[in-house]
Write an enzyme that holds these catalytic residues in place. Structure first.
Site, PDB file in Angstrom:
ATOM      1  N   SER A  79       0.790  -1.161  -0.004  1.00 23.17           N
ATOM      2  CA  SER A  79       0.014   0.059  -0.136  1.00 23.17           C
ATOM      3  C   SER A  79       0.815   1.394  -0.194  1.00 23.17           C
ATOM      4  CB  SER A  79      -0.890  -0.011   1.114  1.00 23.17           C
ATOM      5  OG  SER A  79      -1.884   0.980   0.965  1.00 23.17           O
ATOM      6  N   ASP A  90       9.928   5.672 -10.178  1.00 22.56           N
ATOM      7  CA  ASP A  90       9.705   6.350 -11.455  1.00 22.56           C
ATOM      8  C   ASP A  90      10.595   7.682 -11.639  1.00 22.56           C
ATOM      9  OD1 ASP A  90       8.083   4.431 -12.139  1.00 22.56           O
ATOM     10  OD2 ASP A  90       6.229   5.272 -12.088  1.00 22.56           O
ATOM     11  N   LYS A 102      -0.586  -4.259  -3.177  1.00 23.35           N
ATOM     12  CA  LYS A 102      -1.866  -3.719  -2.535  1.00 23.35           C
ATOM     13  C   LYS A 102      -1.988  -2.462  -2.949  1.00 23.35           C
ATOM     14  CE  LYS A 102      -5.189  -2.415   0.553  1.00 23.35           C
ATOM     15  NZ  LYS A 102      -5.662  -1.041   0.539  1.00 23.35           N
TER      16      LYS A 102
END
Length: 435
Positions: free
Chosen positions: A304, A315, A329
């Site tokens: 999460s 990224d 998740k």
């Protein structure tokens, strides 16, 4: 056994009555809900409602024990939500209170984050410094029994309620670990779980260690304080951000942690059907540690919010992600109160990394794969002599006690040791690459 005709007639009669009652209830929805239904173009599936009514009446008349209408309807609502995904659920007032206690960061239990995978209750991760962590529970452990209750068929919320209890009371759980054929019985003592989400220290001079065990509302502020504290002892040449076995938590806290290390660009965005589920978060120019080389440690217990942090830093090419693949998740749950005092925990959106990658069921793949292990001295290595071991050796100008200044944490944790080695290599290669 033959079924008497009057019973069939009676069942049809009551099914028709219940169908009419359900249709009336649906028509009594608020105008906004009716408008949304009309906009979607979905007509009420009368045949399915009739089947539901028939099942309802047959249970009422033929089930071995008498069941009241309210129980049947609540069970139907629970089933309706549990079949959507492992995180959507119906909450009665007691479960609402339990959820609030978890959010506030203090409750009685064993300190474990659990989830459902293919109908099996699984450990997502143990929380640091709790009975679960001290007992050696690991991510992906399957929980087969809680005391004398088999977990097969239990809802996630029911399992959580069984594991909670009075501090000082014992709980026995039976687990099956991946790669093993024989279950293990573990007895743990419940305690009040007070989660400290952030810890920090210097692994060796110039190289910091930042551990986030869970994302709470104050985590972002604590991270900034920890960075300032370490920087007071000298410039940081590198930082290890440890998100292993971090089950997640507050979204805003994850955004604030990323914002401490990047000064521009997208951090995370969500997509869902409702307007308020479309969210986007970007970094601010004022940043605590924008240039410190970083390695982020993740594993199968990172879920999460911790995946949001790892995915954003990956990224943005801000950090090297090391370890093993994360849990996966990547969904957003909203708590929706109902008029009767109950509530819903409903999945309403999915998380996406800045490059548009979905986390859900995929997780974050590390840039450098390093499995869990322990550093051990090779046979015979300890007996080898070096010049520095000889009595009366001449000391060079660089002779130091650097090894003694290295945290014992590094010697006991292979993944952390590799992260520190990589940071040192980046620190050496960085200036040369700029020449």
């Amino acid at each position: 056994m033959r079924v008497k005709a009057p019973l069939l007639f009676s069942t049809r009669f009551f099914s028709t009555r219940l169908t009419a009652w359900l249709c009336a209830a649906l028509l009594a929805l608020p105008a906004s809900a009716q408008a949304q239904a009309q906009t979607s173009g979905d007509d009420l599936p009368v045949a399915d409602v009739q089947t539901f009514a028939e099942v309802f009446e047959r249970i009422k008349r033929a089930y071995v024990d008498e069941v009241d209408d309210s129980t049947l309807l609540h069970n139907a609502m629970r089933g309706m939500l549990s079949e959507l995904d492992p995180h959507s659920t119906y909450l009665d007032p007691q479960e609402f209170q339990s959820l609030r206690e978890t959010t506030e960061g203090e409750f009685g239990g064993i300190g474990i984050e659990v989830g459902m995978r293919d109908g099996q209750l699984m450990v997502i991760s143990p929380i640091d410094d709790t009975p679960a962590a001290k007992a050696g529970l690991q991510s992906q452990d399957a929980i087969l029994r809680i005391d004398d209750t088999a977990t097969d068929g239990l809802s996630l919320q029911e399992a959580v309620e069984l594991m909670r209890g009075e501090p000082g009371s014992d709980i026995r759980i039976t687990i099956l670990r991946q790669g093993e054929n024989i279950p293990r019985d573990l007895t743990l003592t419940r305690q009040v779980i007070r989660t400290e989400s952030v810890k920090h220290e210097l692994l060796t001079p110039g190289y910091g260690y930042l551990r986030i065990s869970q994302f709470q509302s104050s985590t972002g502020e604590q991270v900034n304080d920890a960075l300032a504290d370490m920087q007071q002892e000298g410039a940081l040449n590198g930082l290890v951000l440890d998100l292993r076995n971090n089950p997640g938590g507050v979204l805003q806290a994850a955004v604030e942690v990323v914002d401490a290390f990047v000064d521009q660009g997208l951090i995370v965005y969500t997509e869902g059907r409702l307007d308020d589920s479309q969210m986007s978060f970007s970094a601010h120019a004022q940043t605590t540690a924008p240039d410190v080389p970083m390695v982020v440690l993740i594993n199968g217990g990172s879920a999460s919010a911790s995946e949001i942090v790892a995915g954003a830093l990956q990224d943005q090419r801000r950090a090297v992600i090391m370890g093993t693949e994360s849990f996966g998740k990547g969904s957003v749950q909203q708590i929706m109160p109902l008029g009767n005092g109950d509530g819903l925990k409903l999945t309403t959106a999915l998380y996406y990394t800045p490059n548009g990658r979905s986390i859900q069921a995929l997780g974050i793949s590390p840039d450098v794969q390093v499995v869990r292990g322990r550093l051990e001295v090779a046979d015979g290595y300890a007996q080898r002599l070096r010049e520095a071991d000889l009595s009366g050796h001449l000391k060079g100008s660089g002779d130091s006690n650097a090894a003694a200044e290295t945290s014992p944490k590094v010697r006991d944790d292979y993944q952390l040791s590799e992260a520190l080695n990589l940071l040192k290599a980046l620190n050496v290669l960085g200036p040369r690459a700029e020449r």
